[in-house]
Motif scaffolding. Structure first.
Motif, short mmCIF file in Angstrom:
data_model
loop_
_atom_site.label_atom_id
_atom_site.label_comp_id
_atom_site.label_asym_id
_atom_site.label_seq_id
_atom_site.Cartn_x
_atom_site.Cartn_y
_atom_site.Cartn_z
N GLU A 134 2.11 126.05 -36.49
CA GLU A 134 2.63 125.72 -35.17
C GLU A 134 1.57 125.14 -34.25
OE1 GLU A 134 4.46 129.18 -33.53
OE2 GLU A 134 6.15 129.14 -34.94
N VAL A 135 2.01 124.30 -33.33
CA VAL A 135 1.20 123.78 -32.24
C VAL A 135 1.99 124.00 -30.95
CG1 VAL A 135 2.07 121.46 -32.70
CG2 VAL A 135 0.08 121.73 -31.25
N ILE A 136 1.30 124.48 -29.93
CA ILE A 136 1.96 124.82 -28.66
C ILE A 136 1.45 123.89 -27.57
CG2 ILE A 136 2.44 126.62 -26.97
CD1 ILE A 136 1.73 128.67 -29.15
N VAL A 137 2.36 123.17 -26.92
CA VAL A 137 2.02 122.28 -25.81
C VAL A 137 2.49 122.96 -24.52
CG1 VAL A 137 2.27 119.98 -24.83
CG2 VAL A 137 2.34 120.28 -27.32
N THR A 138 1.55 123.23 -23.61
CA THR A 138 1.86 123.98 -22.39
C THR A 138 1.59 123.13 -21.16
OG1 THR A 138 1.26 126.06 -23.48
CG2 THR A 138 1.39 126.08 -21.08
N LEU A 139 2.53 123.13 -20.25
CA LEU A 139 2.46 122.34 -19.02
C LEU A 139 1.91 123.18 -17.88
CD1 LEU A 139 3.22 119.79 -17.35
CD2 LEU A 139 5.49 120.82 -17.07
N LEU A 152 -14.31 124.22 -17.55
CA LEU A 152 -13.08 123.54 -17.94
C LEU A 152 -11.94 124.03 -17.06
CD1 LEU A 152 -14.85 123.01 -20.55
CD2 LEU A 152 -12.69 123.00 -21.79
N PRO A 153 -10.96 123.17 -16.78
CA PRO A 153 -9.84 123.57 -15.92
C PRO A 153 -9.08 124.76 -16.51
CG PRO A 153 -9.82 121.20 -16.32
CD PRO A 153 -10.81 121.78 -17.25
N ALA A 154 -8.71 125.68 -15.66
CA ALA A 154 -7.87 126.79 -16.09
C ALA A 154 -6.42 126.38 -15.94
CB ALA A 154 -8.16 128.02 -15.24
N VAL A 155 -5.63 126.62 -16.98
CA VAL A 155 -4.22 126.25 -16.98
C VAL A 155 -3.38 127.51 -17.07
CG1 VAL A 155 -2.40 124.96 -18.14
CG2 VAL A 155 -4.72 124.03 -18.06
N ASP A 156 -2.58 127.74 -16.04
CA ASP A 156 -1.71 128.92 -16.04
C ASP A 156 -0.65 128.77 -17.12
OD1 ASP A 156 -3.10 129.91 -13.87
OD2 ASP A 156 -1.76 128.94 -12.42
N ASP A 157 -0.14 129.90 -17.58
CA ASP A 157 0.93 129.86 -18.57
C ASP A 157 2.20 129.33 -17.92
OD1 ASP A 157 -0.67 130.87 -20.53
OD2 ASP A 157 -0.13 132.96 -20.17
N GLY A 158 2.52 128.08 -18.20
CA GLY A 158 3.72 127.47 -17.64
C GLY A 158 4.75 127.22 -18.73
N SER A 159 5.60 126.25 -18.50
CA SER A 159 6.60 125.88 -19.50
C SER A 159 5.89 125.32 -20.73
CB SER A 159 7.57 124.86 -18.93
OG SER A 159 8.26 125.39 -17.83
N SER A 160 6.42 125.63 -21.91
CA SER A 160 5.77 125.19 -23.13
C SER A 160 6.81 124.85 -24.18
CB SER A 160 4.82 126.26 -23.68
OG SER A 160 5.54 127.41 -24.09
N VAL A 161 6.37 124.08 -25.17
CA VAL A 161 7.22 123.73 -26.30
C VAL A 161 6.39 123.90 -27.57
CG1 VAL A 161 6.63 121.27 -26.11
CG2 VAL A 161 8.71 121.95 -27.30
N THR A 162 7.01 124.44 -28.61
CA THR A 162 6.33 124.70 -29.88
C THR A 162 6.99 123.90 -30.99
OG1 THR A 162 5.78 126.96 -29.17
CG2 THR A 162 5.65 126.49 -31.53
N LEU A 163 6.18 123.20 -31.77
CA LEU A 163 6.69 122.50 -32.95
C LEU A 163 5.62 122.53 -34.02
CD1 LEU A 163 6.58 118.65 -32.23
CD2 LEU A 163 5.66 120.32 -30.66
N THR A 164 5.91 121.97 -35.18
CA THR A 164 4.94 122.01 -36.27
C THR A 164 3.86 120.95 -36.05
OG1 THR A 164 6.12 120.44 -37.69
CG2 THR A 164 6.72 122.78 -37.88
N GLN A 165 2.69 121.22 -36.62
CA GLN A 165 1.60 120.25 -36.51
C GLN A 165 1.98 118.92 -37.14
OE1 GLN A 165 -2.36 121.54 -37.59
NE2 GLN A 165 -1.96 123.65 -36.98
#
Length: 372
Positions: free
Chosen positions: A213-218, A117-130
């Motif tokens: 929480e759910v975290i969406v990371t770019l 699976l692709p490795a995704v570096d820790d980039g910009s992210s946003v956290t909100l509720t599920q």
């Protein structure tokens, strides 16, 4: 490999990881789930080269190891086993599954055949509720395009700015926009990206109706969505997304208010004589205090009247019945403001005056012909 796990936990994990498994593929490993047992517990992965899901589950691991199992067969076996503790053990590629008096022996495949699976570096992210992300997706994904000629529009645009996350979908006939405040963000002050609609449909299914929480990371080329012990990885869609702000008409001369439940009923009634073979636009006439909706096909005609607040100035405009219904259903409010201009300009569904400006739906009209 040998582990034991409660049926309910294992069945849920198999269902989640199996959501993105290819039904048929020239790469046989993509039809399976990668099962990995370690001292940290059990990890199941599914991948179709575009979207991957990794989910963790608590298990008693007595012998670490990994193997690829057929997603369809493994899922069916787990589903039909008794509600008890399930034990899975392997010897080479042979797998023994037992639960109470029931047991199965099936064949697996070596874990090294499973694509990374692709490795995704820790980039910009946003956290909100599920619950917030789930409702946003359920209220915009219907407008994602299925036309592969503009691949970027087969996904939804995420825009992170100030204290809000905005999600937008367009398909050339309509636009859906939802905006919510997030809990926190990390990295760049503002950033945007486009995620395929198919991946977001899985995110919507994985998210619960909770305040967890759910975290969406770019990442550079991918996006990850972390929901509890489940991680979804999706490629980003490249290309120039529609500049939606410029397409939304401003200063519309007609502004009306309508109850969404009553409007849905009227649209539904007027659509009863319309189907895939007998297509017809809904003829909508906005009058003072009421909206007259009619349709006509080869099998007959239909008419209904819906109360509205305001004067529609006699505007007569046509809409695709499904597009109008889906927008009205998605609007997260009991009463909405409708803004209109002319028979050829879009209709907007917006929050009432004074309400939070957190949604917008735009539907393009259909040209009416005489006699329709």
């Amino acid at each position: 490999m040998k582990f034991s796990c409660e049926k309910a936990l294992l069945q849920s994990a198999v269902l989640i990881a199996g959501r993105v498994v290819a039904a048929k593929s020239t790469i046989s490993a993509l039809e399976g789930i990668l099962v990995e047992a370690s001292t940290d517990g059990l990890r199941l992965s599914g991948y179709n080269l575009e979207t991957g899901i990794i989910t963790q589950v608590d298990a008693q691991v007595s012998q670490p190891g990994s193997l690829i199992l057929s997603a369809r067969l493994f899922g069916e076996i787990i589903r039909k086993l008794p509600d008890d503790m399930i034990t899975v053990s392997t010897e080479g590629n042979s797998v023994h599954i037992s639960c109470g008096p029931t047991s199965f022996d099936i064949m697996g495949s070596p874990a090294d055949e499973f694509p990374d699976l692709p490795a995704v570096d820790d980039g910009s992210s946003v956290t909100l509720t599920q619950s917030a992300l789930r409702s946003m997706l359920s209220q915009v994904l219907f407008a994602v395009s299925t036309n592969e000629s503009r691949p970027v529009h087969t996904g939804a645009l995420f825009e992170v700015e100030d204290s809000t996350l905005t999600v937008v979908a367009v398909d050339g006939y309509r636009l859906a926009l939802r905006r919510e405040a997030f809990i926190r963000k990390f990295g760049m002050n503002t950033f945007s990206f486009v995620v395929p609609g198919a991946a977001l449909t899985e995110v919507e299914r994985i998210c619960g109706d909770s305040d967890e929480e759910v975290i969406v990371t770019l990442g550079d080329r991918h996006v990850t969505v972390q929901v509890g012990q489940t991680l979804l990885v999706s490629r980003r869609l490249e290309g120039e997304f529609l500049n939606y702000r410029q397409t939304i008409p401003q200063n519309n001369p007609i502004s009306l208010y309508v109850d969404t439940s009553m409007l849905q009923l009227s649209i539904d009634r007027a659509s009863l004589i319309i189907n895939d073979k007998l297509k017809s636009p809904l003829r909508c006439k906005f009058e003072d205090g009421s909206l007259a909706i009619s349709s006509r096909t080869a099998i007959g005609s239909a008419f209904d009247r819906c109360p509205i607040a305001g004067d529609g100035q006699g505007l007569e405009i046509g809409f695709n019945n499904r597009y109008l219904m889906e927008a009205v259903k998605a609007a997260p409010a009991q009463e909405v403001r409708m803004e209109l201009g002319s028979p050829t300009s879009p209709c907007l569904l917006l929050p009432k005056d004074g309400e939070p400006d957190n949604f917008l739906y735009m539907i393009l009209p259909v040209r009416l012909k005489a006699g329709e």
